[in-house]
Design a protein around this motif. Structure first.
Motif, PDB file in Angstrom:
ATOM      1  N   ARG A 282       5.035  11.484  -0.660  1.00  0.00           N
ATOM      2  CA  ARG A 282       4.262  12.305   0.328  1.00  0.00           C
ATOM      3  C   ARG A 282       2.947  12.158   0.049  1.00  0.00           C
ATOM      4  NH1 ARG A 282       6.728  17.733   1.300  1.00  0.00           N
ATOM      5  NH2 ARG A 282       4.991  17.977   2.916  1.00  0.00           N
ATOM      6  N   LEU A 283       2.538  12.262  -1.491  1.00  0.00           N
ATOM      7  CA  LEU A 283       1.131  12.269  -1.866  1.00  0.00           C
ATOM      8  C   LEU A 283       0.375  10.965  -1.307  1.00  0.00           C
ATOM      9  CD1 LEU A 283      -0.375  14.270  -3.453  1.00  0.00           C
ATOM     10  CD2 LEU A 283       0.051  12.995  -5.424  1.00  0.00           C
ATOM     11  N   LYS A 284       1.130   9.792  -1.148  1.00  0.00           N
ATOM     12  CA  LYS A 284       0.670   8.401  -0.665  1.00  0.00           C
ATOM     13  C   LYS A 284      -0.601   8.083  -1.391  1.00  0.00           C
ATOM     14  CE  LYS A 284       2.193   9.406   3.788  1.00  0.00           C
ATOM     15  NZ  LYS A 284       1.994   9.651   5.119  1.00  0.00           N
ATOM     16  N   GLY A 285      -0.492   8.007  -2.905  1.00  0.00           N
ATOM     17  CA  GLY A 285      -1.591   7.586  -3.632  1.00  0.00           C
ATOM     18  C   GLY A 285      -2.652   8.392  -3.900  1.00  0.00           C
ATOM     19  N   ARG A 286      -2.664   9.630  -3.380  1.00  0.00           N
ATOM     20  CA  ARG A 286      -3.646  10.370  -3.793  1.00  0.00           C
ATOM     21  C   ARG A 286      -3.493  11.427  -5.029  1.00  0.00           C
ATOM     22  NH1 ARG A 286      -3.533  13.989   1.639  1.00  0.00           N
ATOM     23  NH2 ARG A 286      -1.378  13.325   1.372  1.00  0.00           N
TER      24      ARG A 286
ATOM     25  N   GLY B 164      -4.431  21.279  -4.188  1.00  0.00           N
ATOM     26  CA  GLY B 164      -5.695  20.626  -4.680  1.00  0.00           C
ATOM     27  C   GLY B 164      -5.553  19.170  -4.579  1.00  0.00           C
ATOM     28  N   ILE B 165      -5.150  18.780  -3.334  1.00  0.00           N
ATOM     29  CA  ILE B 165      -4.913  17.414  -2.984  1.00  0.00           C
ATOM     30  C   ILE B 165      -6.480  16.798  -2.791  1.00  0.00           C
ATOM     31  CG2 ILE B 165      -3.822  15.792  -1.407  1.00  0.00           C
ATOM     32  CD1 ILE B 165      -1.718  17.866  -2.802  1.00  0.00           C
ATOM     33  N   GLY B 166      -6.252  15.605  -3.372  1.00  0.00           N
ATOM     34  CA  GLY B 166      -7.665  14.970  -3.379  1.00  0.00           C
ATOM     35  C   GLY B 166      -7.588  13.451  -3.069  1.00  0.00           C
ATOM     36  N   ARG B 167      -8.640  12.874  -3.295  1.00  0.00           N
ATOM     37  CA  ARG B 167      -8.637  11.318  -2.735  1.00  0.00           C
ATOM     38  C   ARG B 167      -8.158  10.473  -4.033  1.00  0.00           C
ATOM     39  NH1 ARG B 167     -14.539   9.929  -1.391  1.00  0.00           N
ATOM     40  NH2 ARG B 167     -14.763  11.046  -3.445  1.00  0.00           N
ATOM     41  N   GLU B 168      -7.689   9.273  -3.620  1.00  0.00           N
ATOM     42  CA  GLU B 168      -7.376   8.380  -4.808  1.00  0.00           C
ATOM     43  C   GLU B 168      -8.178   8.379  -5.721  1.00  0.00           C
ATOM     44  OE1 GLU B 168      -6.389   6.291  -0.818  1.00  0.00           O
ATOM     45  OE2 GLU B 168      -7.760   7.745  -1.594  1.00  0.00           O
ATOM     46  N   MET B 169      -7.863   8.267  -6.876  1.00  0.00           N
ATOM     47  CA  MET B 169      -8.647   8.092  -7.914  1.00  0.00           C
ATOM     48  C   MET B 169      -8.143   7.044  -9.155  1.00  0.00           C
ATOM     49  SD  MET B 169     -10.202  11.072 -10.392  1.00  0.00           S
ATOM     50  CE  MET B 169      -9.066  11.061 -11.937  1.00  0.00           C
ATOM     51  N   ALA B 170      -8.899   6.243  -9.519  1.00  0.00           N
ATOM     52  CA  ALA B 170      -8.533   4.878 -10.327  1.00  0.00           C
ATOM     53  C   ALA B 170      -9.142   5.435 -11.686  1.00  0.00           C
ATOM     54  CB  ALA B 170      -9.087   3.678  -9.873  1.00  0.00           C
ATOM     55  N   LYS B 171      -8.086   5.172 -12.602  1.00  0.00           N
ATOM     56  CA  LYS B 171      -8.591   5.214 -13.940  1.00  0.00           C
ATOM     57  C   LYS B 171      -8.764   4.039 -14.630  1.00  0.00           C
ATOM     58  CE  LYS B 171      -7.500   7.792 -18.096  1.00  0.00           C
ATOM     59  NZ  LYS B 171      -6.574   8.817 -18.790  1.00  0.00           N
TER      60      LYS B 171
ATOM     61  N   GLU C 122      -7.328  16.909 -15.214  1.00  0.00           N
ATOM     62  CA  GLU C 122      -7.909  15.926 -14.383  1.00  0.00           C
ATOM     63  C   GLU C 122      -6.885  15.708 -13.279  1.00  0.00           C
ATOM     64  OE1 GLU C 122      -7.634  11.774 -16.292  1.00  0.00           O
ATOM     65  OE2 GLU C 122      -9.164  13.060 -16.906  1.00  0.00           O
ATOM     66  N   PRO C 123      -7.555  15.497 -11.734  1.00  0.00           N
ATOM     67  CA  PRO C 123      -6.576  15.342 -11.075  1.00  0.00           C
ATOM     68  C   PRO C 123      -5.583  14.317 -11.228  1.00  0.00           C
ATOM     69  CG  PRO C 123      -8.770  15.527 -10.101  1.00  0.00           C
ATOM     70  CD  PRO C 123      -9.041  15.487 -11.662  1.00  0.00           C
ATOM     71  N   THR C 124      -4.395  14.219 -10.868  1.00  0.00           N
ATOM     72  CA  THR C 124      -3.541  12.998 -11.282  1.00  0.00           C
ATOM     73  C   THR C 124      -2.605  12.924 -10.189  1.00  0.00           C
ATOM     74  OG1 THR C 124      -1.917  12.102 -12.930  1.00  0.00           O
ATOM     75  CG2 THR C 124      -1.979  14.459 -12.583  1.00  0.00           C
TER      76      THR C 124
ATOM     77  N   LYS D  77     -10.968  28.348   2.542  1.00  0.00           N
ATOM     78  CA  LYS D  77     -11.085  26.996   2.948  1.00  0.00           C
ATOM     79  C   LYS D  77      -9.624  26.454   3.249  1.00  0.00           C
ATOM     80  CE  LYS D  77     -15.028  26.191  -0.147  1.00  0.00           C
ATOM     81  NZ  LYS D  77     -15.368  25.929  -1.576  1.00  0.00           N
ATOM     82  N   PRO D  78      -9.497  25.577   4.272  1.00  0.00           N
ATOM     83  CA  PRO D  78      -8.309  24.878   4.507  1.00  0.00           C
ATOM     84  C   PRO D  78      -7.863  23.913   3.146  1.00  0.00           C
ATOM     85  CG  PRO D  78      -9.999  24.209   6.058  1.00  0.00           C
ATOM     86  CD  PRO D  78     -10.718  25.031   5.298  1.00  0.00           C
ATOM     87  N   GLN D  79      -6.642  24.161   3.026  1.00  0.00           N
ATOM     88  CA  GLN D  79      -6.257  23.404   1.739  1.00  0.00           C
ATOM     89  C   GLN D  79      -4.809  23.017   1.827  1.00  0.00           C
ATOM     90  OE1 GLN D  79      -5.099  25.718  -1.807  1.00  0.00           O
ATOM     91  NE2 GLN D  79      -7.078  24.752  -2.850  1.00  0.00           N
ATOM     92  N   GLU D  80      -4.887  21.632   1.700  1.00  0.00           N
ATOM     93  CA  GLU D  80      -3.559  21.088   1.889  1.00  0.00           C
ATOM     94  C   GLU D  80      -2.603  21.315   0.736  1.00  0.00           C
ATOM     95  OE1 GLU D  80      -1.554  16.546   2.857  1.00  0.00           O
ATOM     96  OE2 GLU D  80      -3.717  16.807   2.367  1.00  0.00           O
TER      97      GLU D  80
END
Lengths: 96, 388
Positions: free
Chosen positions: B264-268, B327-334, B293-295, B229-232
């Motif tokens: 570079r992660l820009k909030g992700r 494992g770059i993912g979308r923004e996540m709010a806690k 958990e993703p952070t 899988k393409p993975q950033e």
């Protein structure tokens, strides 16, 4: 149990979250919405993303029967509306 | 299913010789810890030995310690190059990959031209010469790729797999040495010898693996391609002017790298952090940290970095710190607590009382679950006065 959507709450009472709000809807012949009136103007439905029906409390004097539609509007917003199959009215359902 | 196998023979030897051309003419042994992992054809006899045994068996060979970081980088470059020709690529091992080439034939004169495009893409990206094989199924493609010299192509037309494999050595089969030895003891030296037997006889002799053994020898391989899988990923590295051993300096460098990465992660968010300490481009120490958990929280990442590096006892000085986030993912709010500071709770309660007195009704509410599983969202929770 479920009161008419959009009714103002009396001060000091419990307030429901995500209470449905009455909305004007233009529907196609099949029943699916084709346009919604939001903030005084009609917005066309771009796509019906999902539809489902709930029937509840049919054994009581106040049965609930709703046809839900998850919609993508022309302006890019995603909304969920339902038609109350008992009263025939339309409401917008919010999720908190 | 039309599969291409791209294969760089003696991959680690080829990479080491590319890095240091002086090694090109000498017998070369690549080892990791105490075991030989690869050797050039002139030192092939050392491939299954320990380093001590290999030095005794081949005293004139040059012994080079494996550089896993370099092999990983070259393999990544190779996979990216193959993906330029076919988007569906499955990594097999360092220096080898399968690609789904069904439907690509129309873009080339024939499958030899397609193979040439793969070889050229890999050569441009890595400087290494690969062999290629194209066939119906992974195993036959692999057999074809490994039976041609680097730079060449082996193309097996559909339906002629068994004919192609007939005289190939059983050592090509992807089974352990014990199975190959047993085949040899049964005088089954070629794949054709196995395919000539009734399938049931092979199954009776080898049990569960017998079916696959017979099918592969007969050119039947239904195993699907499992494309990666393409993975950033985001990487940063920082090199010191002089080698360092002081962990404080490493932590400082790590913090700087994390600051760059977070920009570079820009909030992700990221799921994994790969820390590496290198000397002369060789890994001295590395650690893959998987977050609970993703952070995207810099403080949390720095804390982990400090914990890992502060008490580290390095075997030697290092000159480079590298960090990769994957494992770059979308923004996540806690959701934070509204009133985290319990010392102020009394003041808050007083403020709420004053608001109620001033407006003669509750002004601050909290959410209380009533029927969280209800099918009707408005029945799930209510707002109750905060001071009720």
């Amino acid at each position: 149990m479920l009161k008419a959507p959009g009714r103002a709450e009396r001060p000091g009472t419990l307030r429901r979250l995500n209470a449905p709000r009455t909305i004007e809807v233009r529907a196609e012949a099949g029943g699916a919405p084709s346009a919604l009136r939001r903030r005084g103007r009609w917005v066309e439905v771009a796509e019906v993303l999902d539809r489902y029906r709930t029937d509840d409390r049919w054994w009581t004097a106040e049965p609930i029967s709703r046809s839900y539609y998850a919609l993508l509007l022309e302006d890019g917003r995603a909304v969920t509306v339902f038609r109350d199959e008992v009263s025939g009215g339309w409401s917008e359902q919010r999720y908190g | 299913m039309r599969i291409a196998c791209v294969f760089i023979p003696s991959f680690t030897v080829a990479v080491e010789r590319r890095a240091d051309p002086r090694l090109a003419e000498q017998p070369l042994v690549v080892y990791d810890r105490n075991a030989v992992i690869d050797a050039s054809p002139e030192a092939a006899s050392t491939r299954v030995l320990t380093v001590r045994q290999a030095k005794a068996a081949c005293p004139h060979a040059v012994f080079v310690e494996a550089n896993r970081a370099l092999y990983r980088d070259v393999t990544e470059a190779m996979l990216n190059a193959v993906e330029e020709v076919s988007p569906l690529v499955e990594p097999v091992e360092p220096g080898a990959a399968y690609a789904d080439v069904l439907g690509l034939q129309g873009h080339y004169d024939d499958e030899f031209s397609l193979s040439a495009a793969l070889v050229e893409a890999v050569r441009t990206a890595t400087g290494l010469l690969a062999g290629t094989g194209i066939a119906d199924g992974k195993f036959v493609a692999w057999a074809a790729a490994s039976s041609v010299p680097p730079g060449d192509a082996g193309v097996v037309p559909s339906g002629r797999e068994q004919e192609f494999l007939r005289d190939k050595d059983t050592a090509l089969l992807p089974f352990g040495p014990d199975v190959i030895l047993r085949l040899n003891l049964l005088a089954l030296r070629t794949l054709g010898d196995i395919a000539a037997l009734p399938r049931t006889s092979v199954e009776a002799q080898f049990g569960r693996i017998g079916t696959r053994l017979w099918e592969l020898a007969s050119g039947i391989d239904r195993e699907p391609l499992r494309p990666r899988k393409p993975q950033e990923s985001l990487s940063e590295r920082l090199s010191f002017d002089a080698s360092v051993v002081a962990t404080e300096a490493l932590v400082m460098a790590g913090r700087q790298l994390l600051a760059r990465l977070l920009r570079r992660l820009k909030g992700r968010t990221a799921r994994r952090m790969h820390l590496q300490l290198l000397a002369d481009d060789r890994i001295v120490w590395e650690k893959l940290e998987v977050f609970r958990e993703p952070t995207g929280d810099e403080r949390r990442m720095v804390l982990i970095l400090k914990t890992r590096l502060s008490f580290l006892e390095l075997p030697q000085a290092v000159d480079t710190v590298a960090i990769t986030l994957t494992g770059i993912g979308r923004e996540m709010a806690k959701q934070e607590k509204l009133f985290a500071d319990t010392q102020n709770l009394n003041q808050i309660a007083e403020a709420i009382r004053q608001l109620r007195a001033r407006y003669d009704r509750p002004m601050i509410y909290r959410v209380a679950e009533v029927d969280p599983c209800s099918r009707h969202p408005e029945e799930r929770s209510v707002l109750v006065p905060y001071d009720a």
